[in-house]
Write a protein that holds these residues in place. Structure first.
Motif, PDB file in Angstrom:
ATOM      1  N   CYS A  58       0.851  -1.182   0.000  1.00 40.65           N
ATOM      2  CA  CYS A  58       0.000   0.000   0.000  1.00 40.65           C
ATOM      3  C   CYS A  58       0.888   1.234   0.000  1.00 40.65           C
ATOM      4  O   CYS A  58       2.097   1.148   0.229  1.00 40.65           O
ATOM      5  N   GLU A  59       0.297   2.394  -0.273  1.00 45.80           N
ATOM      6  CA  GLU A  59       1.080   3.624  -0.342  1.00 45.80           C
ATOM      7  C   GLU A  59       1.611   4.036   1.025  1.00 45.80           C
ATOM      8  O   GLU A  59       2.723   4.560   1.151  1.00 45.80           O
ATOM      9  N   ALA A  60       0.799   3.836   2.044  1.00 50.37           N
ATOM     10  CA  ALA A  60       1.184   4.169   3.416  1.00 50.37           C
ATOM     11  C   ALA A  60       0.230   3.449   4.349  1.00 50.37           C
ATOM     12  O   ALA A  60      -0.842   2.987   3.935  1.00 50.37           O
ATOM     13  N   VAL A  61       0.628   3.340   5.607  1.00 47.97           N
ATOM     14  CA  VAL A  61      -0.234   2.700   6.602  1.00 47.97           C
ATOM     15  C   VAL A  61      -0.193   3.512   7.884  1.00 47.97           C
ATOM     16  O   VAL A  61       0.854   4.036   8.264  1.00 47.97           O
ATOM     17  N   VAL A  62      -1.344   3.638   8.513  1.00 46.35           N
ATOM     18  CA  VAL A  62      -1.462   4.341   9.795  1.00 46.35           C
ATOM     19  C   VAL A  62      -1.902   3.332  10.841  1.00 46.35           C
ATOM     20  O   VAL A  62      -2.874   2.595  10.640  1.00 46.35           O
ATOM     21  N   LEU A  63      -1.191   3.299  11.943  1.00 46.61           N
ATOM     22  CA  LEU A  63      -1.583   2.487  13.090  1.00 46.61           C
ATOM     23  C   LEU A  63      -2.126   3.425  14.160  1.00 46.61           C
ATOM     24  O   LEU A  63      -1.365   4.120  14.832  1.00 46.61           O
ATOM     25  N   ALA A  64      -3.433   3.479  14.266  1.00 52.39           N
ATOM     26  CA  ALA A  64      -4.102   4.391  15.201  1.00 52.39           C
ATOM     27  C   ALA A  64      -4.541   3.594  16.416  1.00 52.39           C
ATOM     28  O   ALA A  64      -5.710   3.209  16.541  1.00 52.39           O
ATOM     29  N   MET A  65      -3.593   3.344  17.305  1.00 48.65           N
ATOM     30  CA  MET A  65      -3.824   2.496  18.470  1.00 48.65           C
ATOM     31  C   MET A  65      -2.708   2.767  19.472  1.00 48.65           C
ATOM     32  O   MET A  65      -1.705   3.397  19.132  1.00 48.65           O
ATOM     33  N   PRO A  66      -2.843   2.291  20.707  1.00 47.46           N
ATOM     34  CA  PRO A  66      -1.749   2.443  21.669  1.00 47.46           C
ATOM     35  C   PRO A  66      -0.451   1.830  21.160  1.00 47.46           C
ATOM     36  O   PRO A  66      -0.453   0.782  20.492  1.00 47.46           O
ATOM     37  N   GLY A  67       0.665   2.475  21.491  1.00 48.80           N
ATOM     38  CA  GLY A  67       1.965   2.053  21.000  1.00 48.80           C
ATOM     39  C   GLY A  67       2.292   0.592  21.238  1.00 48.80           C
ATOM     40  O   GLY A  67       2.804  -0.089  20.335  1.00 48.80           O
ATOM     41  N   PRO A  68       2.026   0.040  22.443  1.00 49.08           N
ATOM     42  CA  PRO A  68       2.345  -1.369  22.656  1.00 49.08           C
ATOM     43  C   PRO A  68       1.598  -2.306  21.711  1.00 49.08           C
ATOM     44  O   PRO A  68       2.127  -3.347  21.326  1.00 49.08           O
ATOM     45  N   GLN A  69       0.387  -1.954  21.328  1.00 52.24           N
ATOM     46  CA  GLN A  69      -0.356  -2.765  20.369  1.00 52.24           C
ATOM     47  C   GLN A  69       0.218  -2.594  18.963  1.00 52.24           C
ATOM     48  O   GLN A  69       0.347  -3.568  18.215  1.00 52.24           O
ATOM     49  N   ALA A  70       0.581  -1.361  18.608  1.00 52.81           N
ATOM     50  CA  ALA A  70       1.181  -1.125  17.292  1.00 52.81           C
ATOM     51  C   ALA A  70       2.510  -1.862  17.162  1.00 52.81           C
ATOM     52  O   ALA A  70       2.829  -2.400  16.094  1.00 52.81           O
ATOM     53  N   ALA A  71       3.286  -1.905  18.234  1.00 55.77           N
ATOM     54  CA  ALA A  71       4.604  -2.552  18.189  1.00 55.77           C
ATOM     55  C   ALA A  71       4.494  -4.020  17.830  1.00 55.77           C
ATOM     56  O   ALA A  71       5.390  -4.575  17.176  1.00 55.77           O
ATOM     57  N   LEU A  72       3.410  -4.670  18.225  1.00 61.53           N
ATOM     58  CA  LEU A  72       3.228  -6.086  17.926  1.00 61.53           C
ATOM     59  C   LEU A  72       3.044  -6.346  16.428  1.00 61.53           C
ATOM     60  O   LEU A  72       3.265  -7.466  15.968  1.00 61.53           O
ATOM     61  N   LEU A  73       2.619  -5.317  15.695  1.00 63.79           N
ATOM     62  CA  LEU A  73       2.366  -5.475  14.261  1.00 63.79           C
ATOM     63  C   LEU A  73       3.568  -5.134  13.402  1.00 63.79           C
ATOM     64  O   LEU A  73       3.610  -5.492  12.225  1.00 63.79           O
ATOM     65  N   LEU A  74       4.540  -4.416  13.958  1.00 64.14           N
ATOM     66  CA  LEU A  74       5.621  -3.853  13.156  1.00 64.14           C
ATOM     67  C   LEU A  74       6.757  -4.843  12.936  1.00 64.14           C
ATOM     68  O   LEU A  74       7.257  -5.466  13.891  1.00 64.14           O
ATOM     69  N   ASP A  75       7.185  -4.961  11.694  1.00 64.48           N
ATOM     70  CA  ASP A  75       8.392  -5.715  11.367  1.00 64.48           C
ATOM     71  C   ASP A  75       9.580  -5.031  12.043  1.00 64.48           C
ATOM     72  O   ASP A  75       9.660  -3.801  12.070  1.00 64.48           O
ATOM     73  N   PRO A  76      10.534  -5.793  12.604  1.00 63.12           N
ATOM     74  CA  PRO A  76      11.692  -5.176  13.276  1.00 63.12           C
ATOM     75  C   PRO A  76      12.483  -4.221  12.391  1.00 63.12           C
ATOM     76  O   PRO A  76      13.173  -3.327  12.907  1.00 63.12           O
ATOM     77  N   ALA A  77      12.387  -4.384  11.070  1.00 60.31           N
ATOM     78  CA  ALA A  77      13.121  -3.494  10.168  1.00 60.31           C
ATOM     79  C   ALA A  77      12.557  -2.076  10.170  1.00 60.31           C
ATOM     80  O   ALA A  77      13.241  -1.132   9.746  1.00 60.31           O
TER      81      ALA A  77
END
Length: 313
Positions: A137-156
């Motif tokens: 996708c062109e961009a992605v927004v994670l609109a949630m508490p940081g600890p929840q967003a961190a679980l979705l993010l690739d370490p890169a």
């Protein structure tokens, strides 16, 4: 363009993108939009189990609040709470607090009414690209508490990961208590100071405007932390604390406890949002004061930044 999270920050962000003609999808893991502006129905009547109210001092957000009021969805509730503490009970003036007769969730649903929201959609991961669950996708927004967003993010995705790690959150339990009758001293909302269990108490019948004998209690982070695994087991202790505080002779007819592992941000990375070169954005009230208004402003500002970037591209 994908926005993950249909709370007020995600919906505000998606609104800016849609207005600019940029295709956007909102994906929400819950069965309804709203996020922490949560409401749940009991016998057909809504009770707010998340945010207790909202305040307004930004002119742009004031415009949104007045739209809600014109639609019959929000009303000015009170500018005076009481405070319980070691010195007894006293009135505490403050800013005007707004409430929603149909529950605060109805306000987010109103903002999202023309947006493409997919509920019951669990996003599993965000990779460089960005790629969301294997789809670019062109961009992605994670609109949630940081600890929840961190679980979705690739370490890169190091920049976004650092932004989530800068956030700190405290938990809370919300107890909805329905009594046979209204037997408590008149109040609208109450700050409960120096209490081992209670933090905030709201007369939901007054807040909703229907005088139902319903109270909503929010606990301290310390008490909540000890009951996150089994929140329903905390119901009797919450009921006892409320009855003791208000001197209520009758037990509640019904008690419901809702767990918020990430109820309130206590520290954030600064700024009003995060947007990095990888095309990953973060928004929410961790980028400001822990208020509904802050979450809306964060999402709105991130949406405008994405519009400028995507149009420039």
């Amino acid at each position: 363009m994908v926005v993950v999270g249909a709370g007020i920050a995600g919906v505000a962000c998606a609104t800016e993108l849609a207005r600019a003609g940029i295709p956007v999808q909102i994906r929400e893991r819950a069965r309804v939009p709203g996020g922490r502006m949560a409401s749940r129905r009991f016998d057909g009547r809504p009770a707010d189990t998340g945010a207790a109210y909202f305040t307004v001092d930004d002119p742009d957000f004031a415009g949104v609040a007045h739209e809600w009021r014109s639609a019959g969805l929000a009303r000015e509730w009170t500018d005076t709470f009481v405070a319980y503490g070691v010195d007894g009970r006293r009135e505490v003036p403050g800013p005007m607090r707004w409430a929603a007769p149909r529950g605060l969730r109805s306000l987010v649903e109103h903002l999202a009414r023309e947006l493409p929201v997919t509920v019951n959609r669990l996003v599993l991961g965000v990779e460089p690209g960005p790629v969301v669950d294997g789809a670019p996708c062109e961009a992605v927004v994670l609109a949630m508490p940081g600890p929840q967003a961190a679980l979705l993010l690739d370490p890169a995705l190091t920049a976004a990961t650092r932004a989530t790690q800068a956030q700190r959150w405290s938990p809370s339990l919300a107890g909805v208590l329905r009594f046979p009758t209204r037997r408590w001293p008149a109040f609208r909302g109450a700050f409960v100071n120096d209490h081992p269990l209670l933090n905030l108490l709201c007369d939901d019948g007054d807040r909703r405007g229907d005088d139902a004998p319903v109270l909503v209690a929010h606990t301290t982070p310390e008490f909540a932390a000890g009951h996150l695994a089994q929140p329903t087991a905390a119901g009797p202790a919450i009921e006892e604390a409320v009855r003791d505080l208000l001197g209520l002779p009758e037990p509640a007819e019904h008690v419901h406890v809702h767990r918020w592992t990430y109820a309130k941000p206590t520290a954030g990375p600064g700024g009003t949002y995060h947007l990095d070169a990888d095309g990953v954005g973060l928004a929410g009230d961790a980028f400001g004061k822990p208020r509904v208004q802050s979450a809306w402003l964060s999402g709105r500002d991130l949406g405008r930044a994405l519009v400028a970037r995507l149009r420039g591209a």
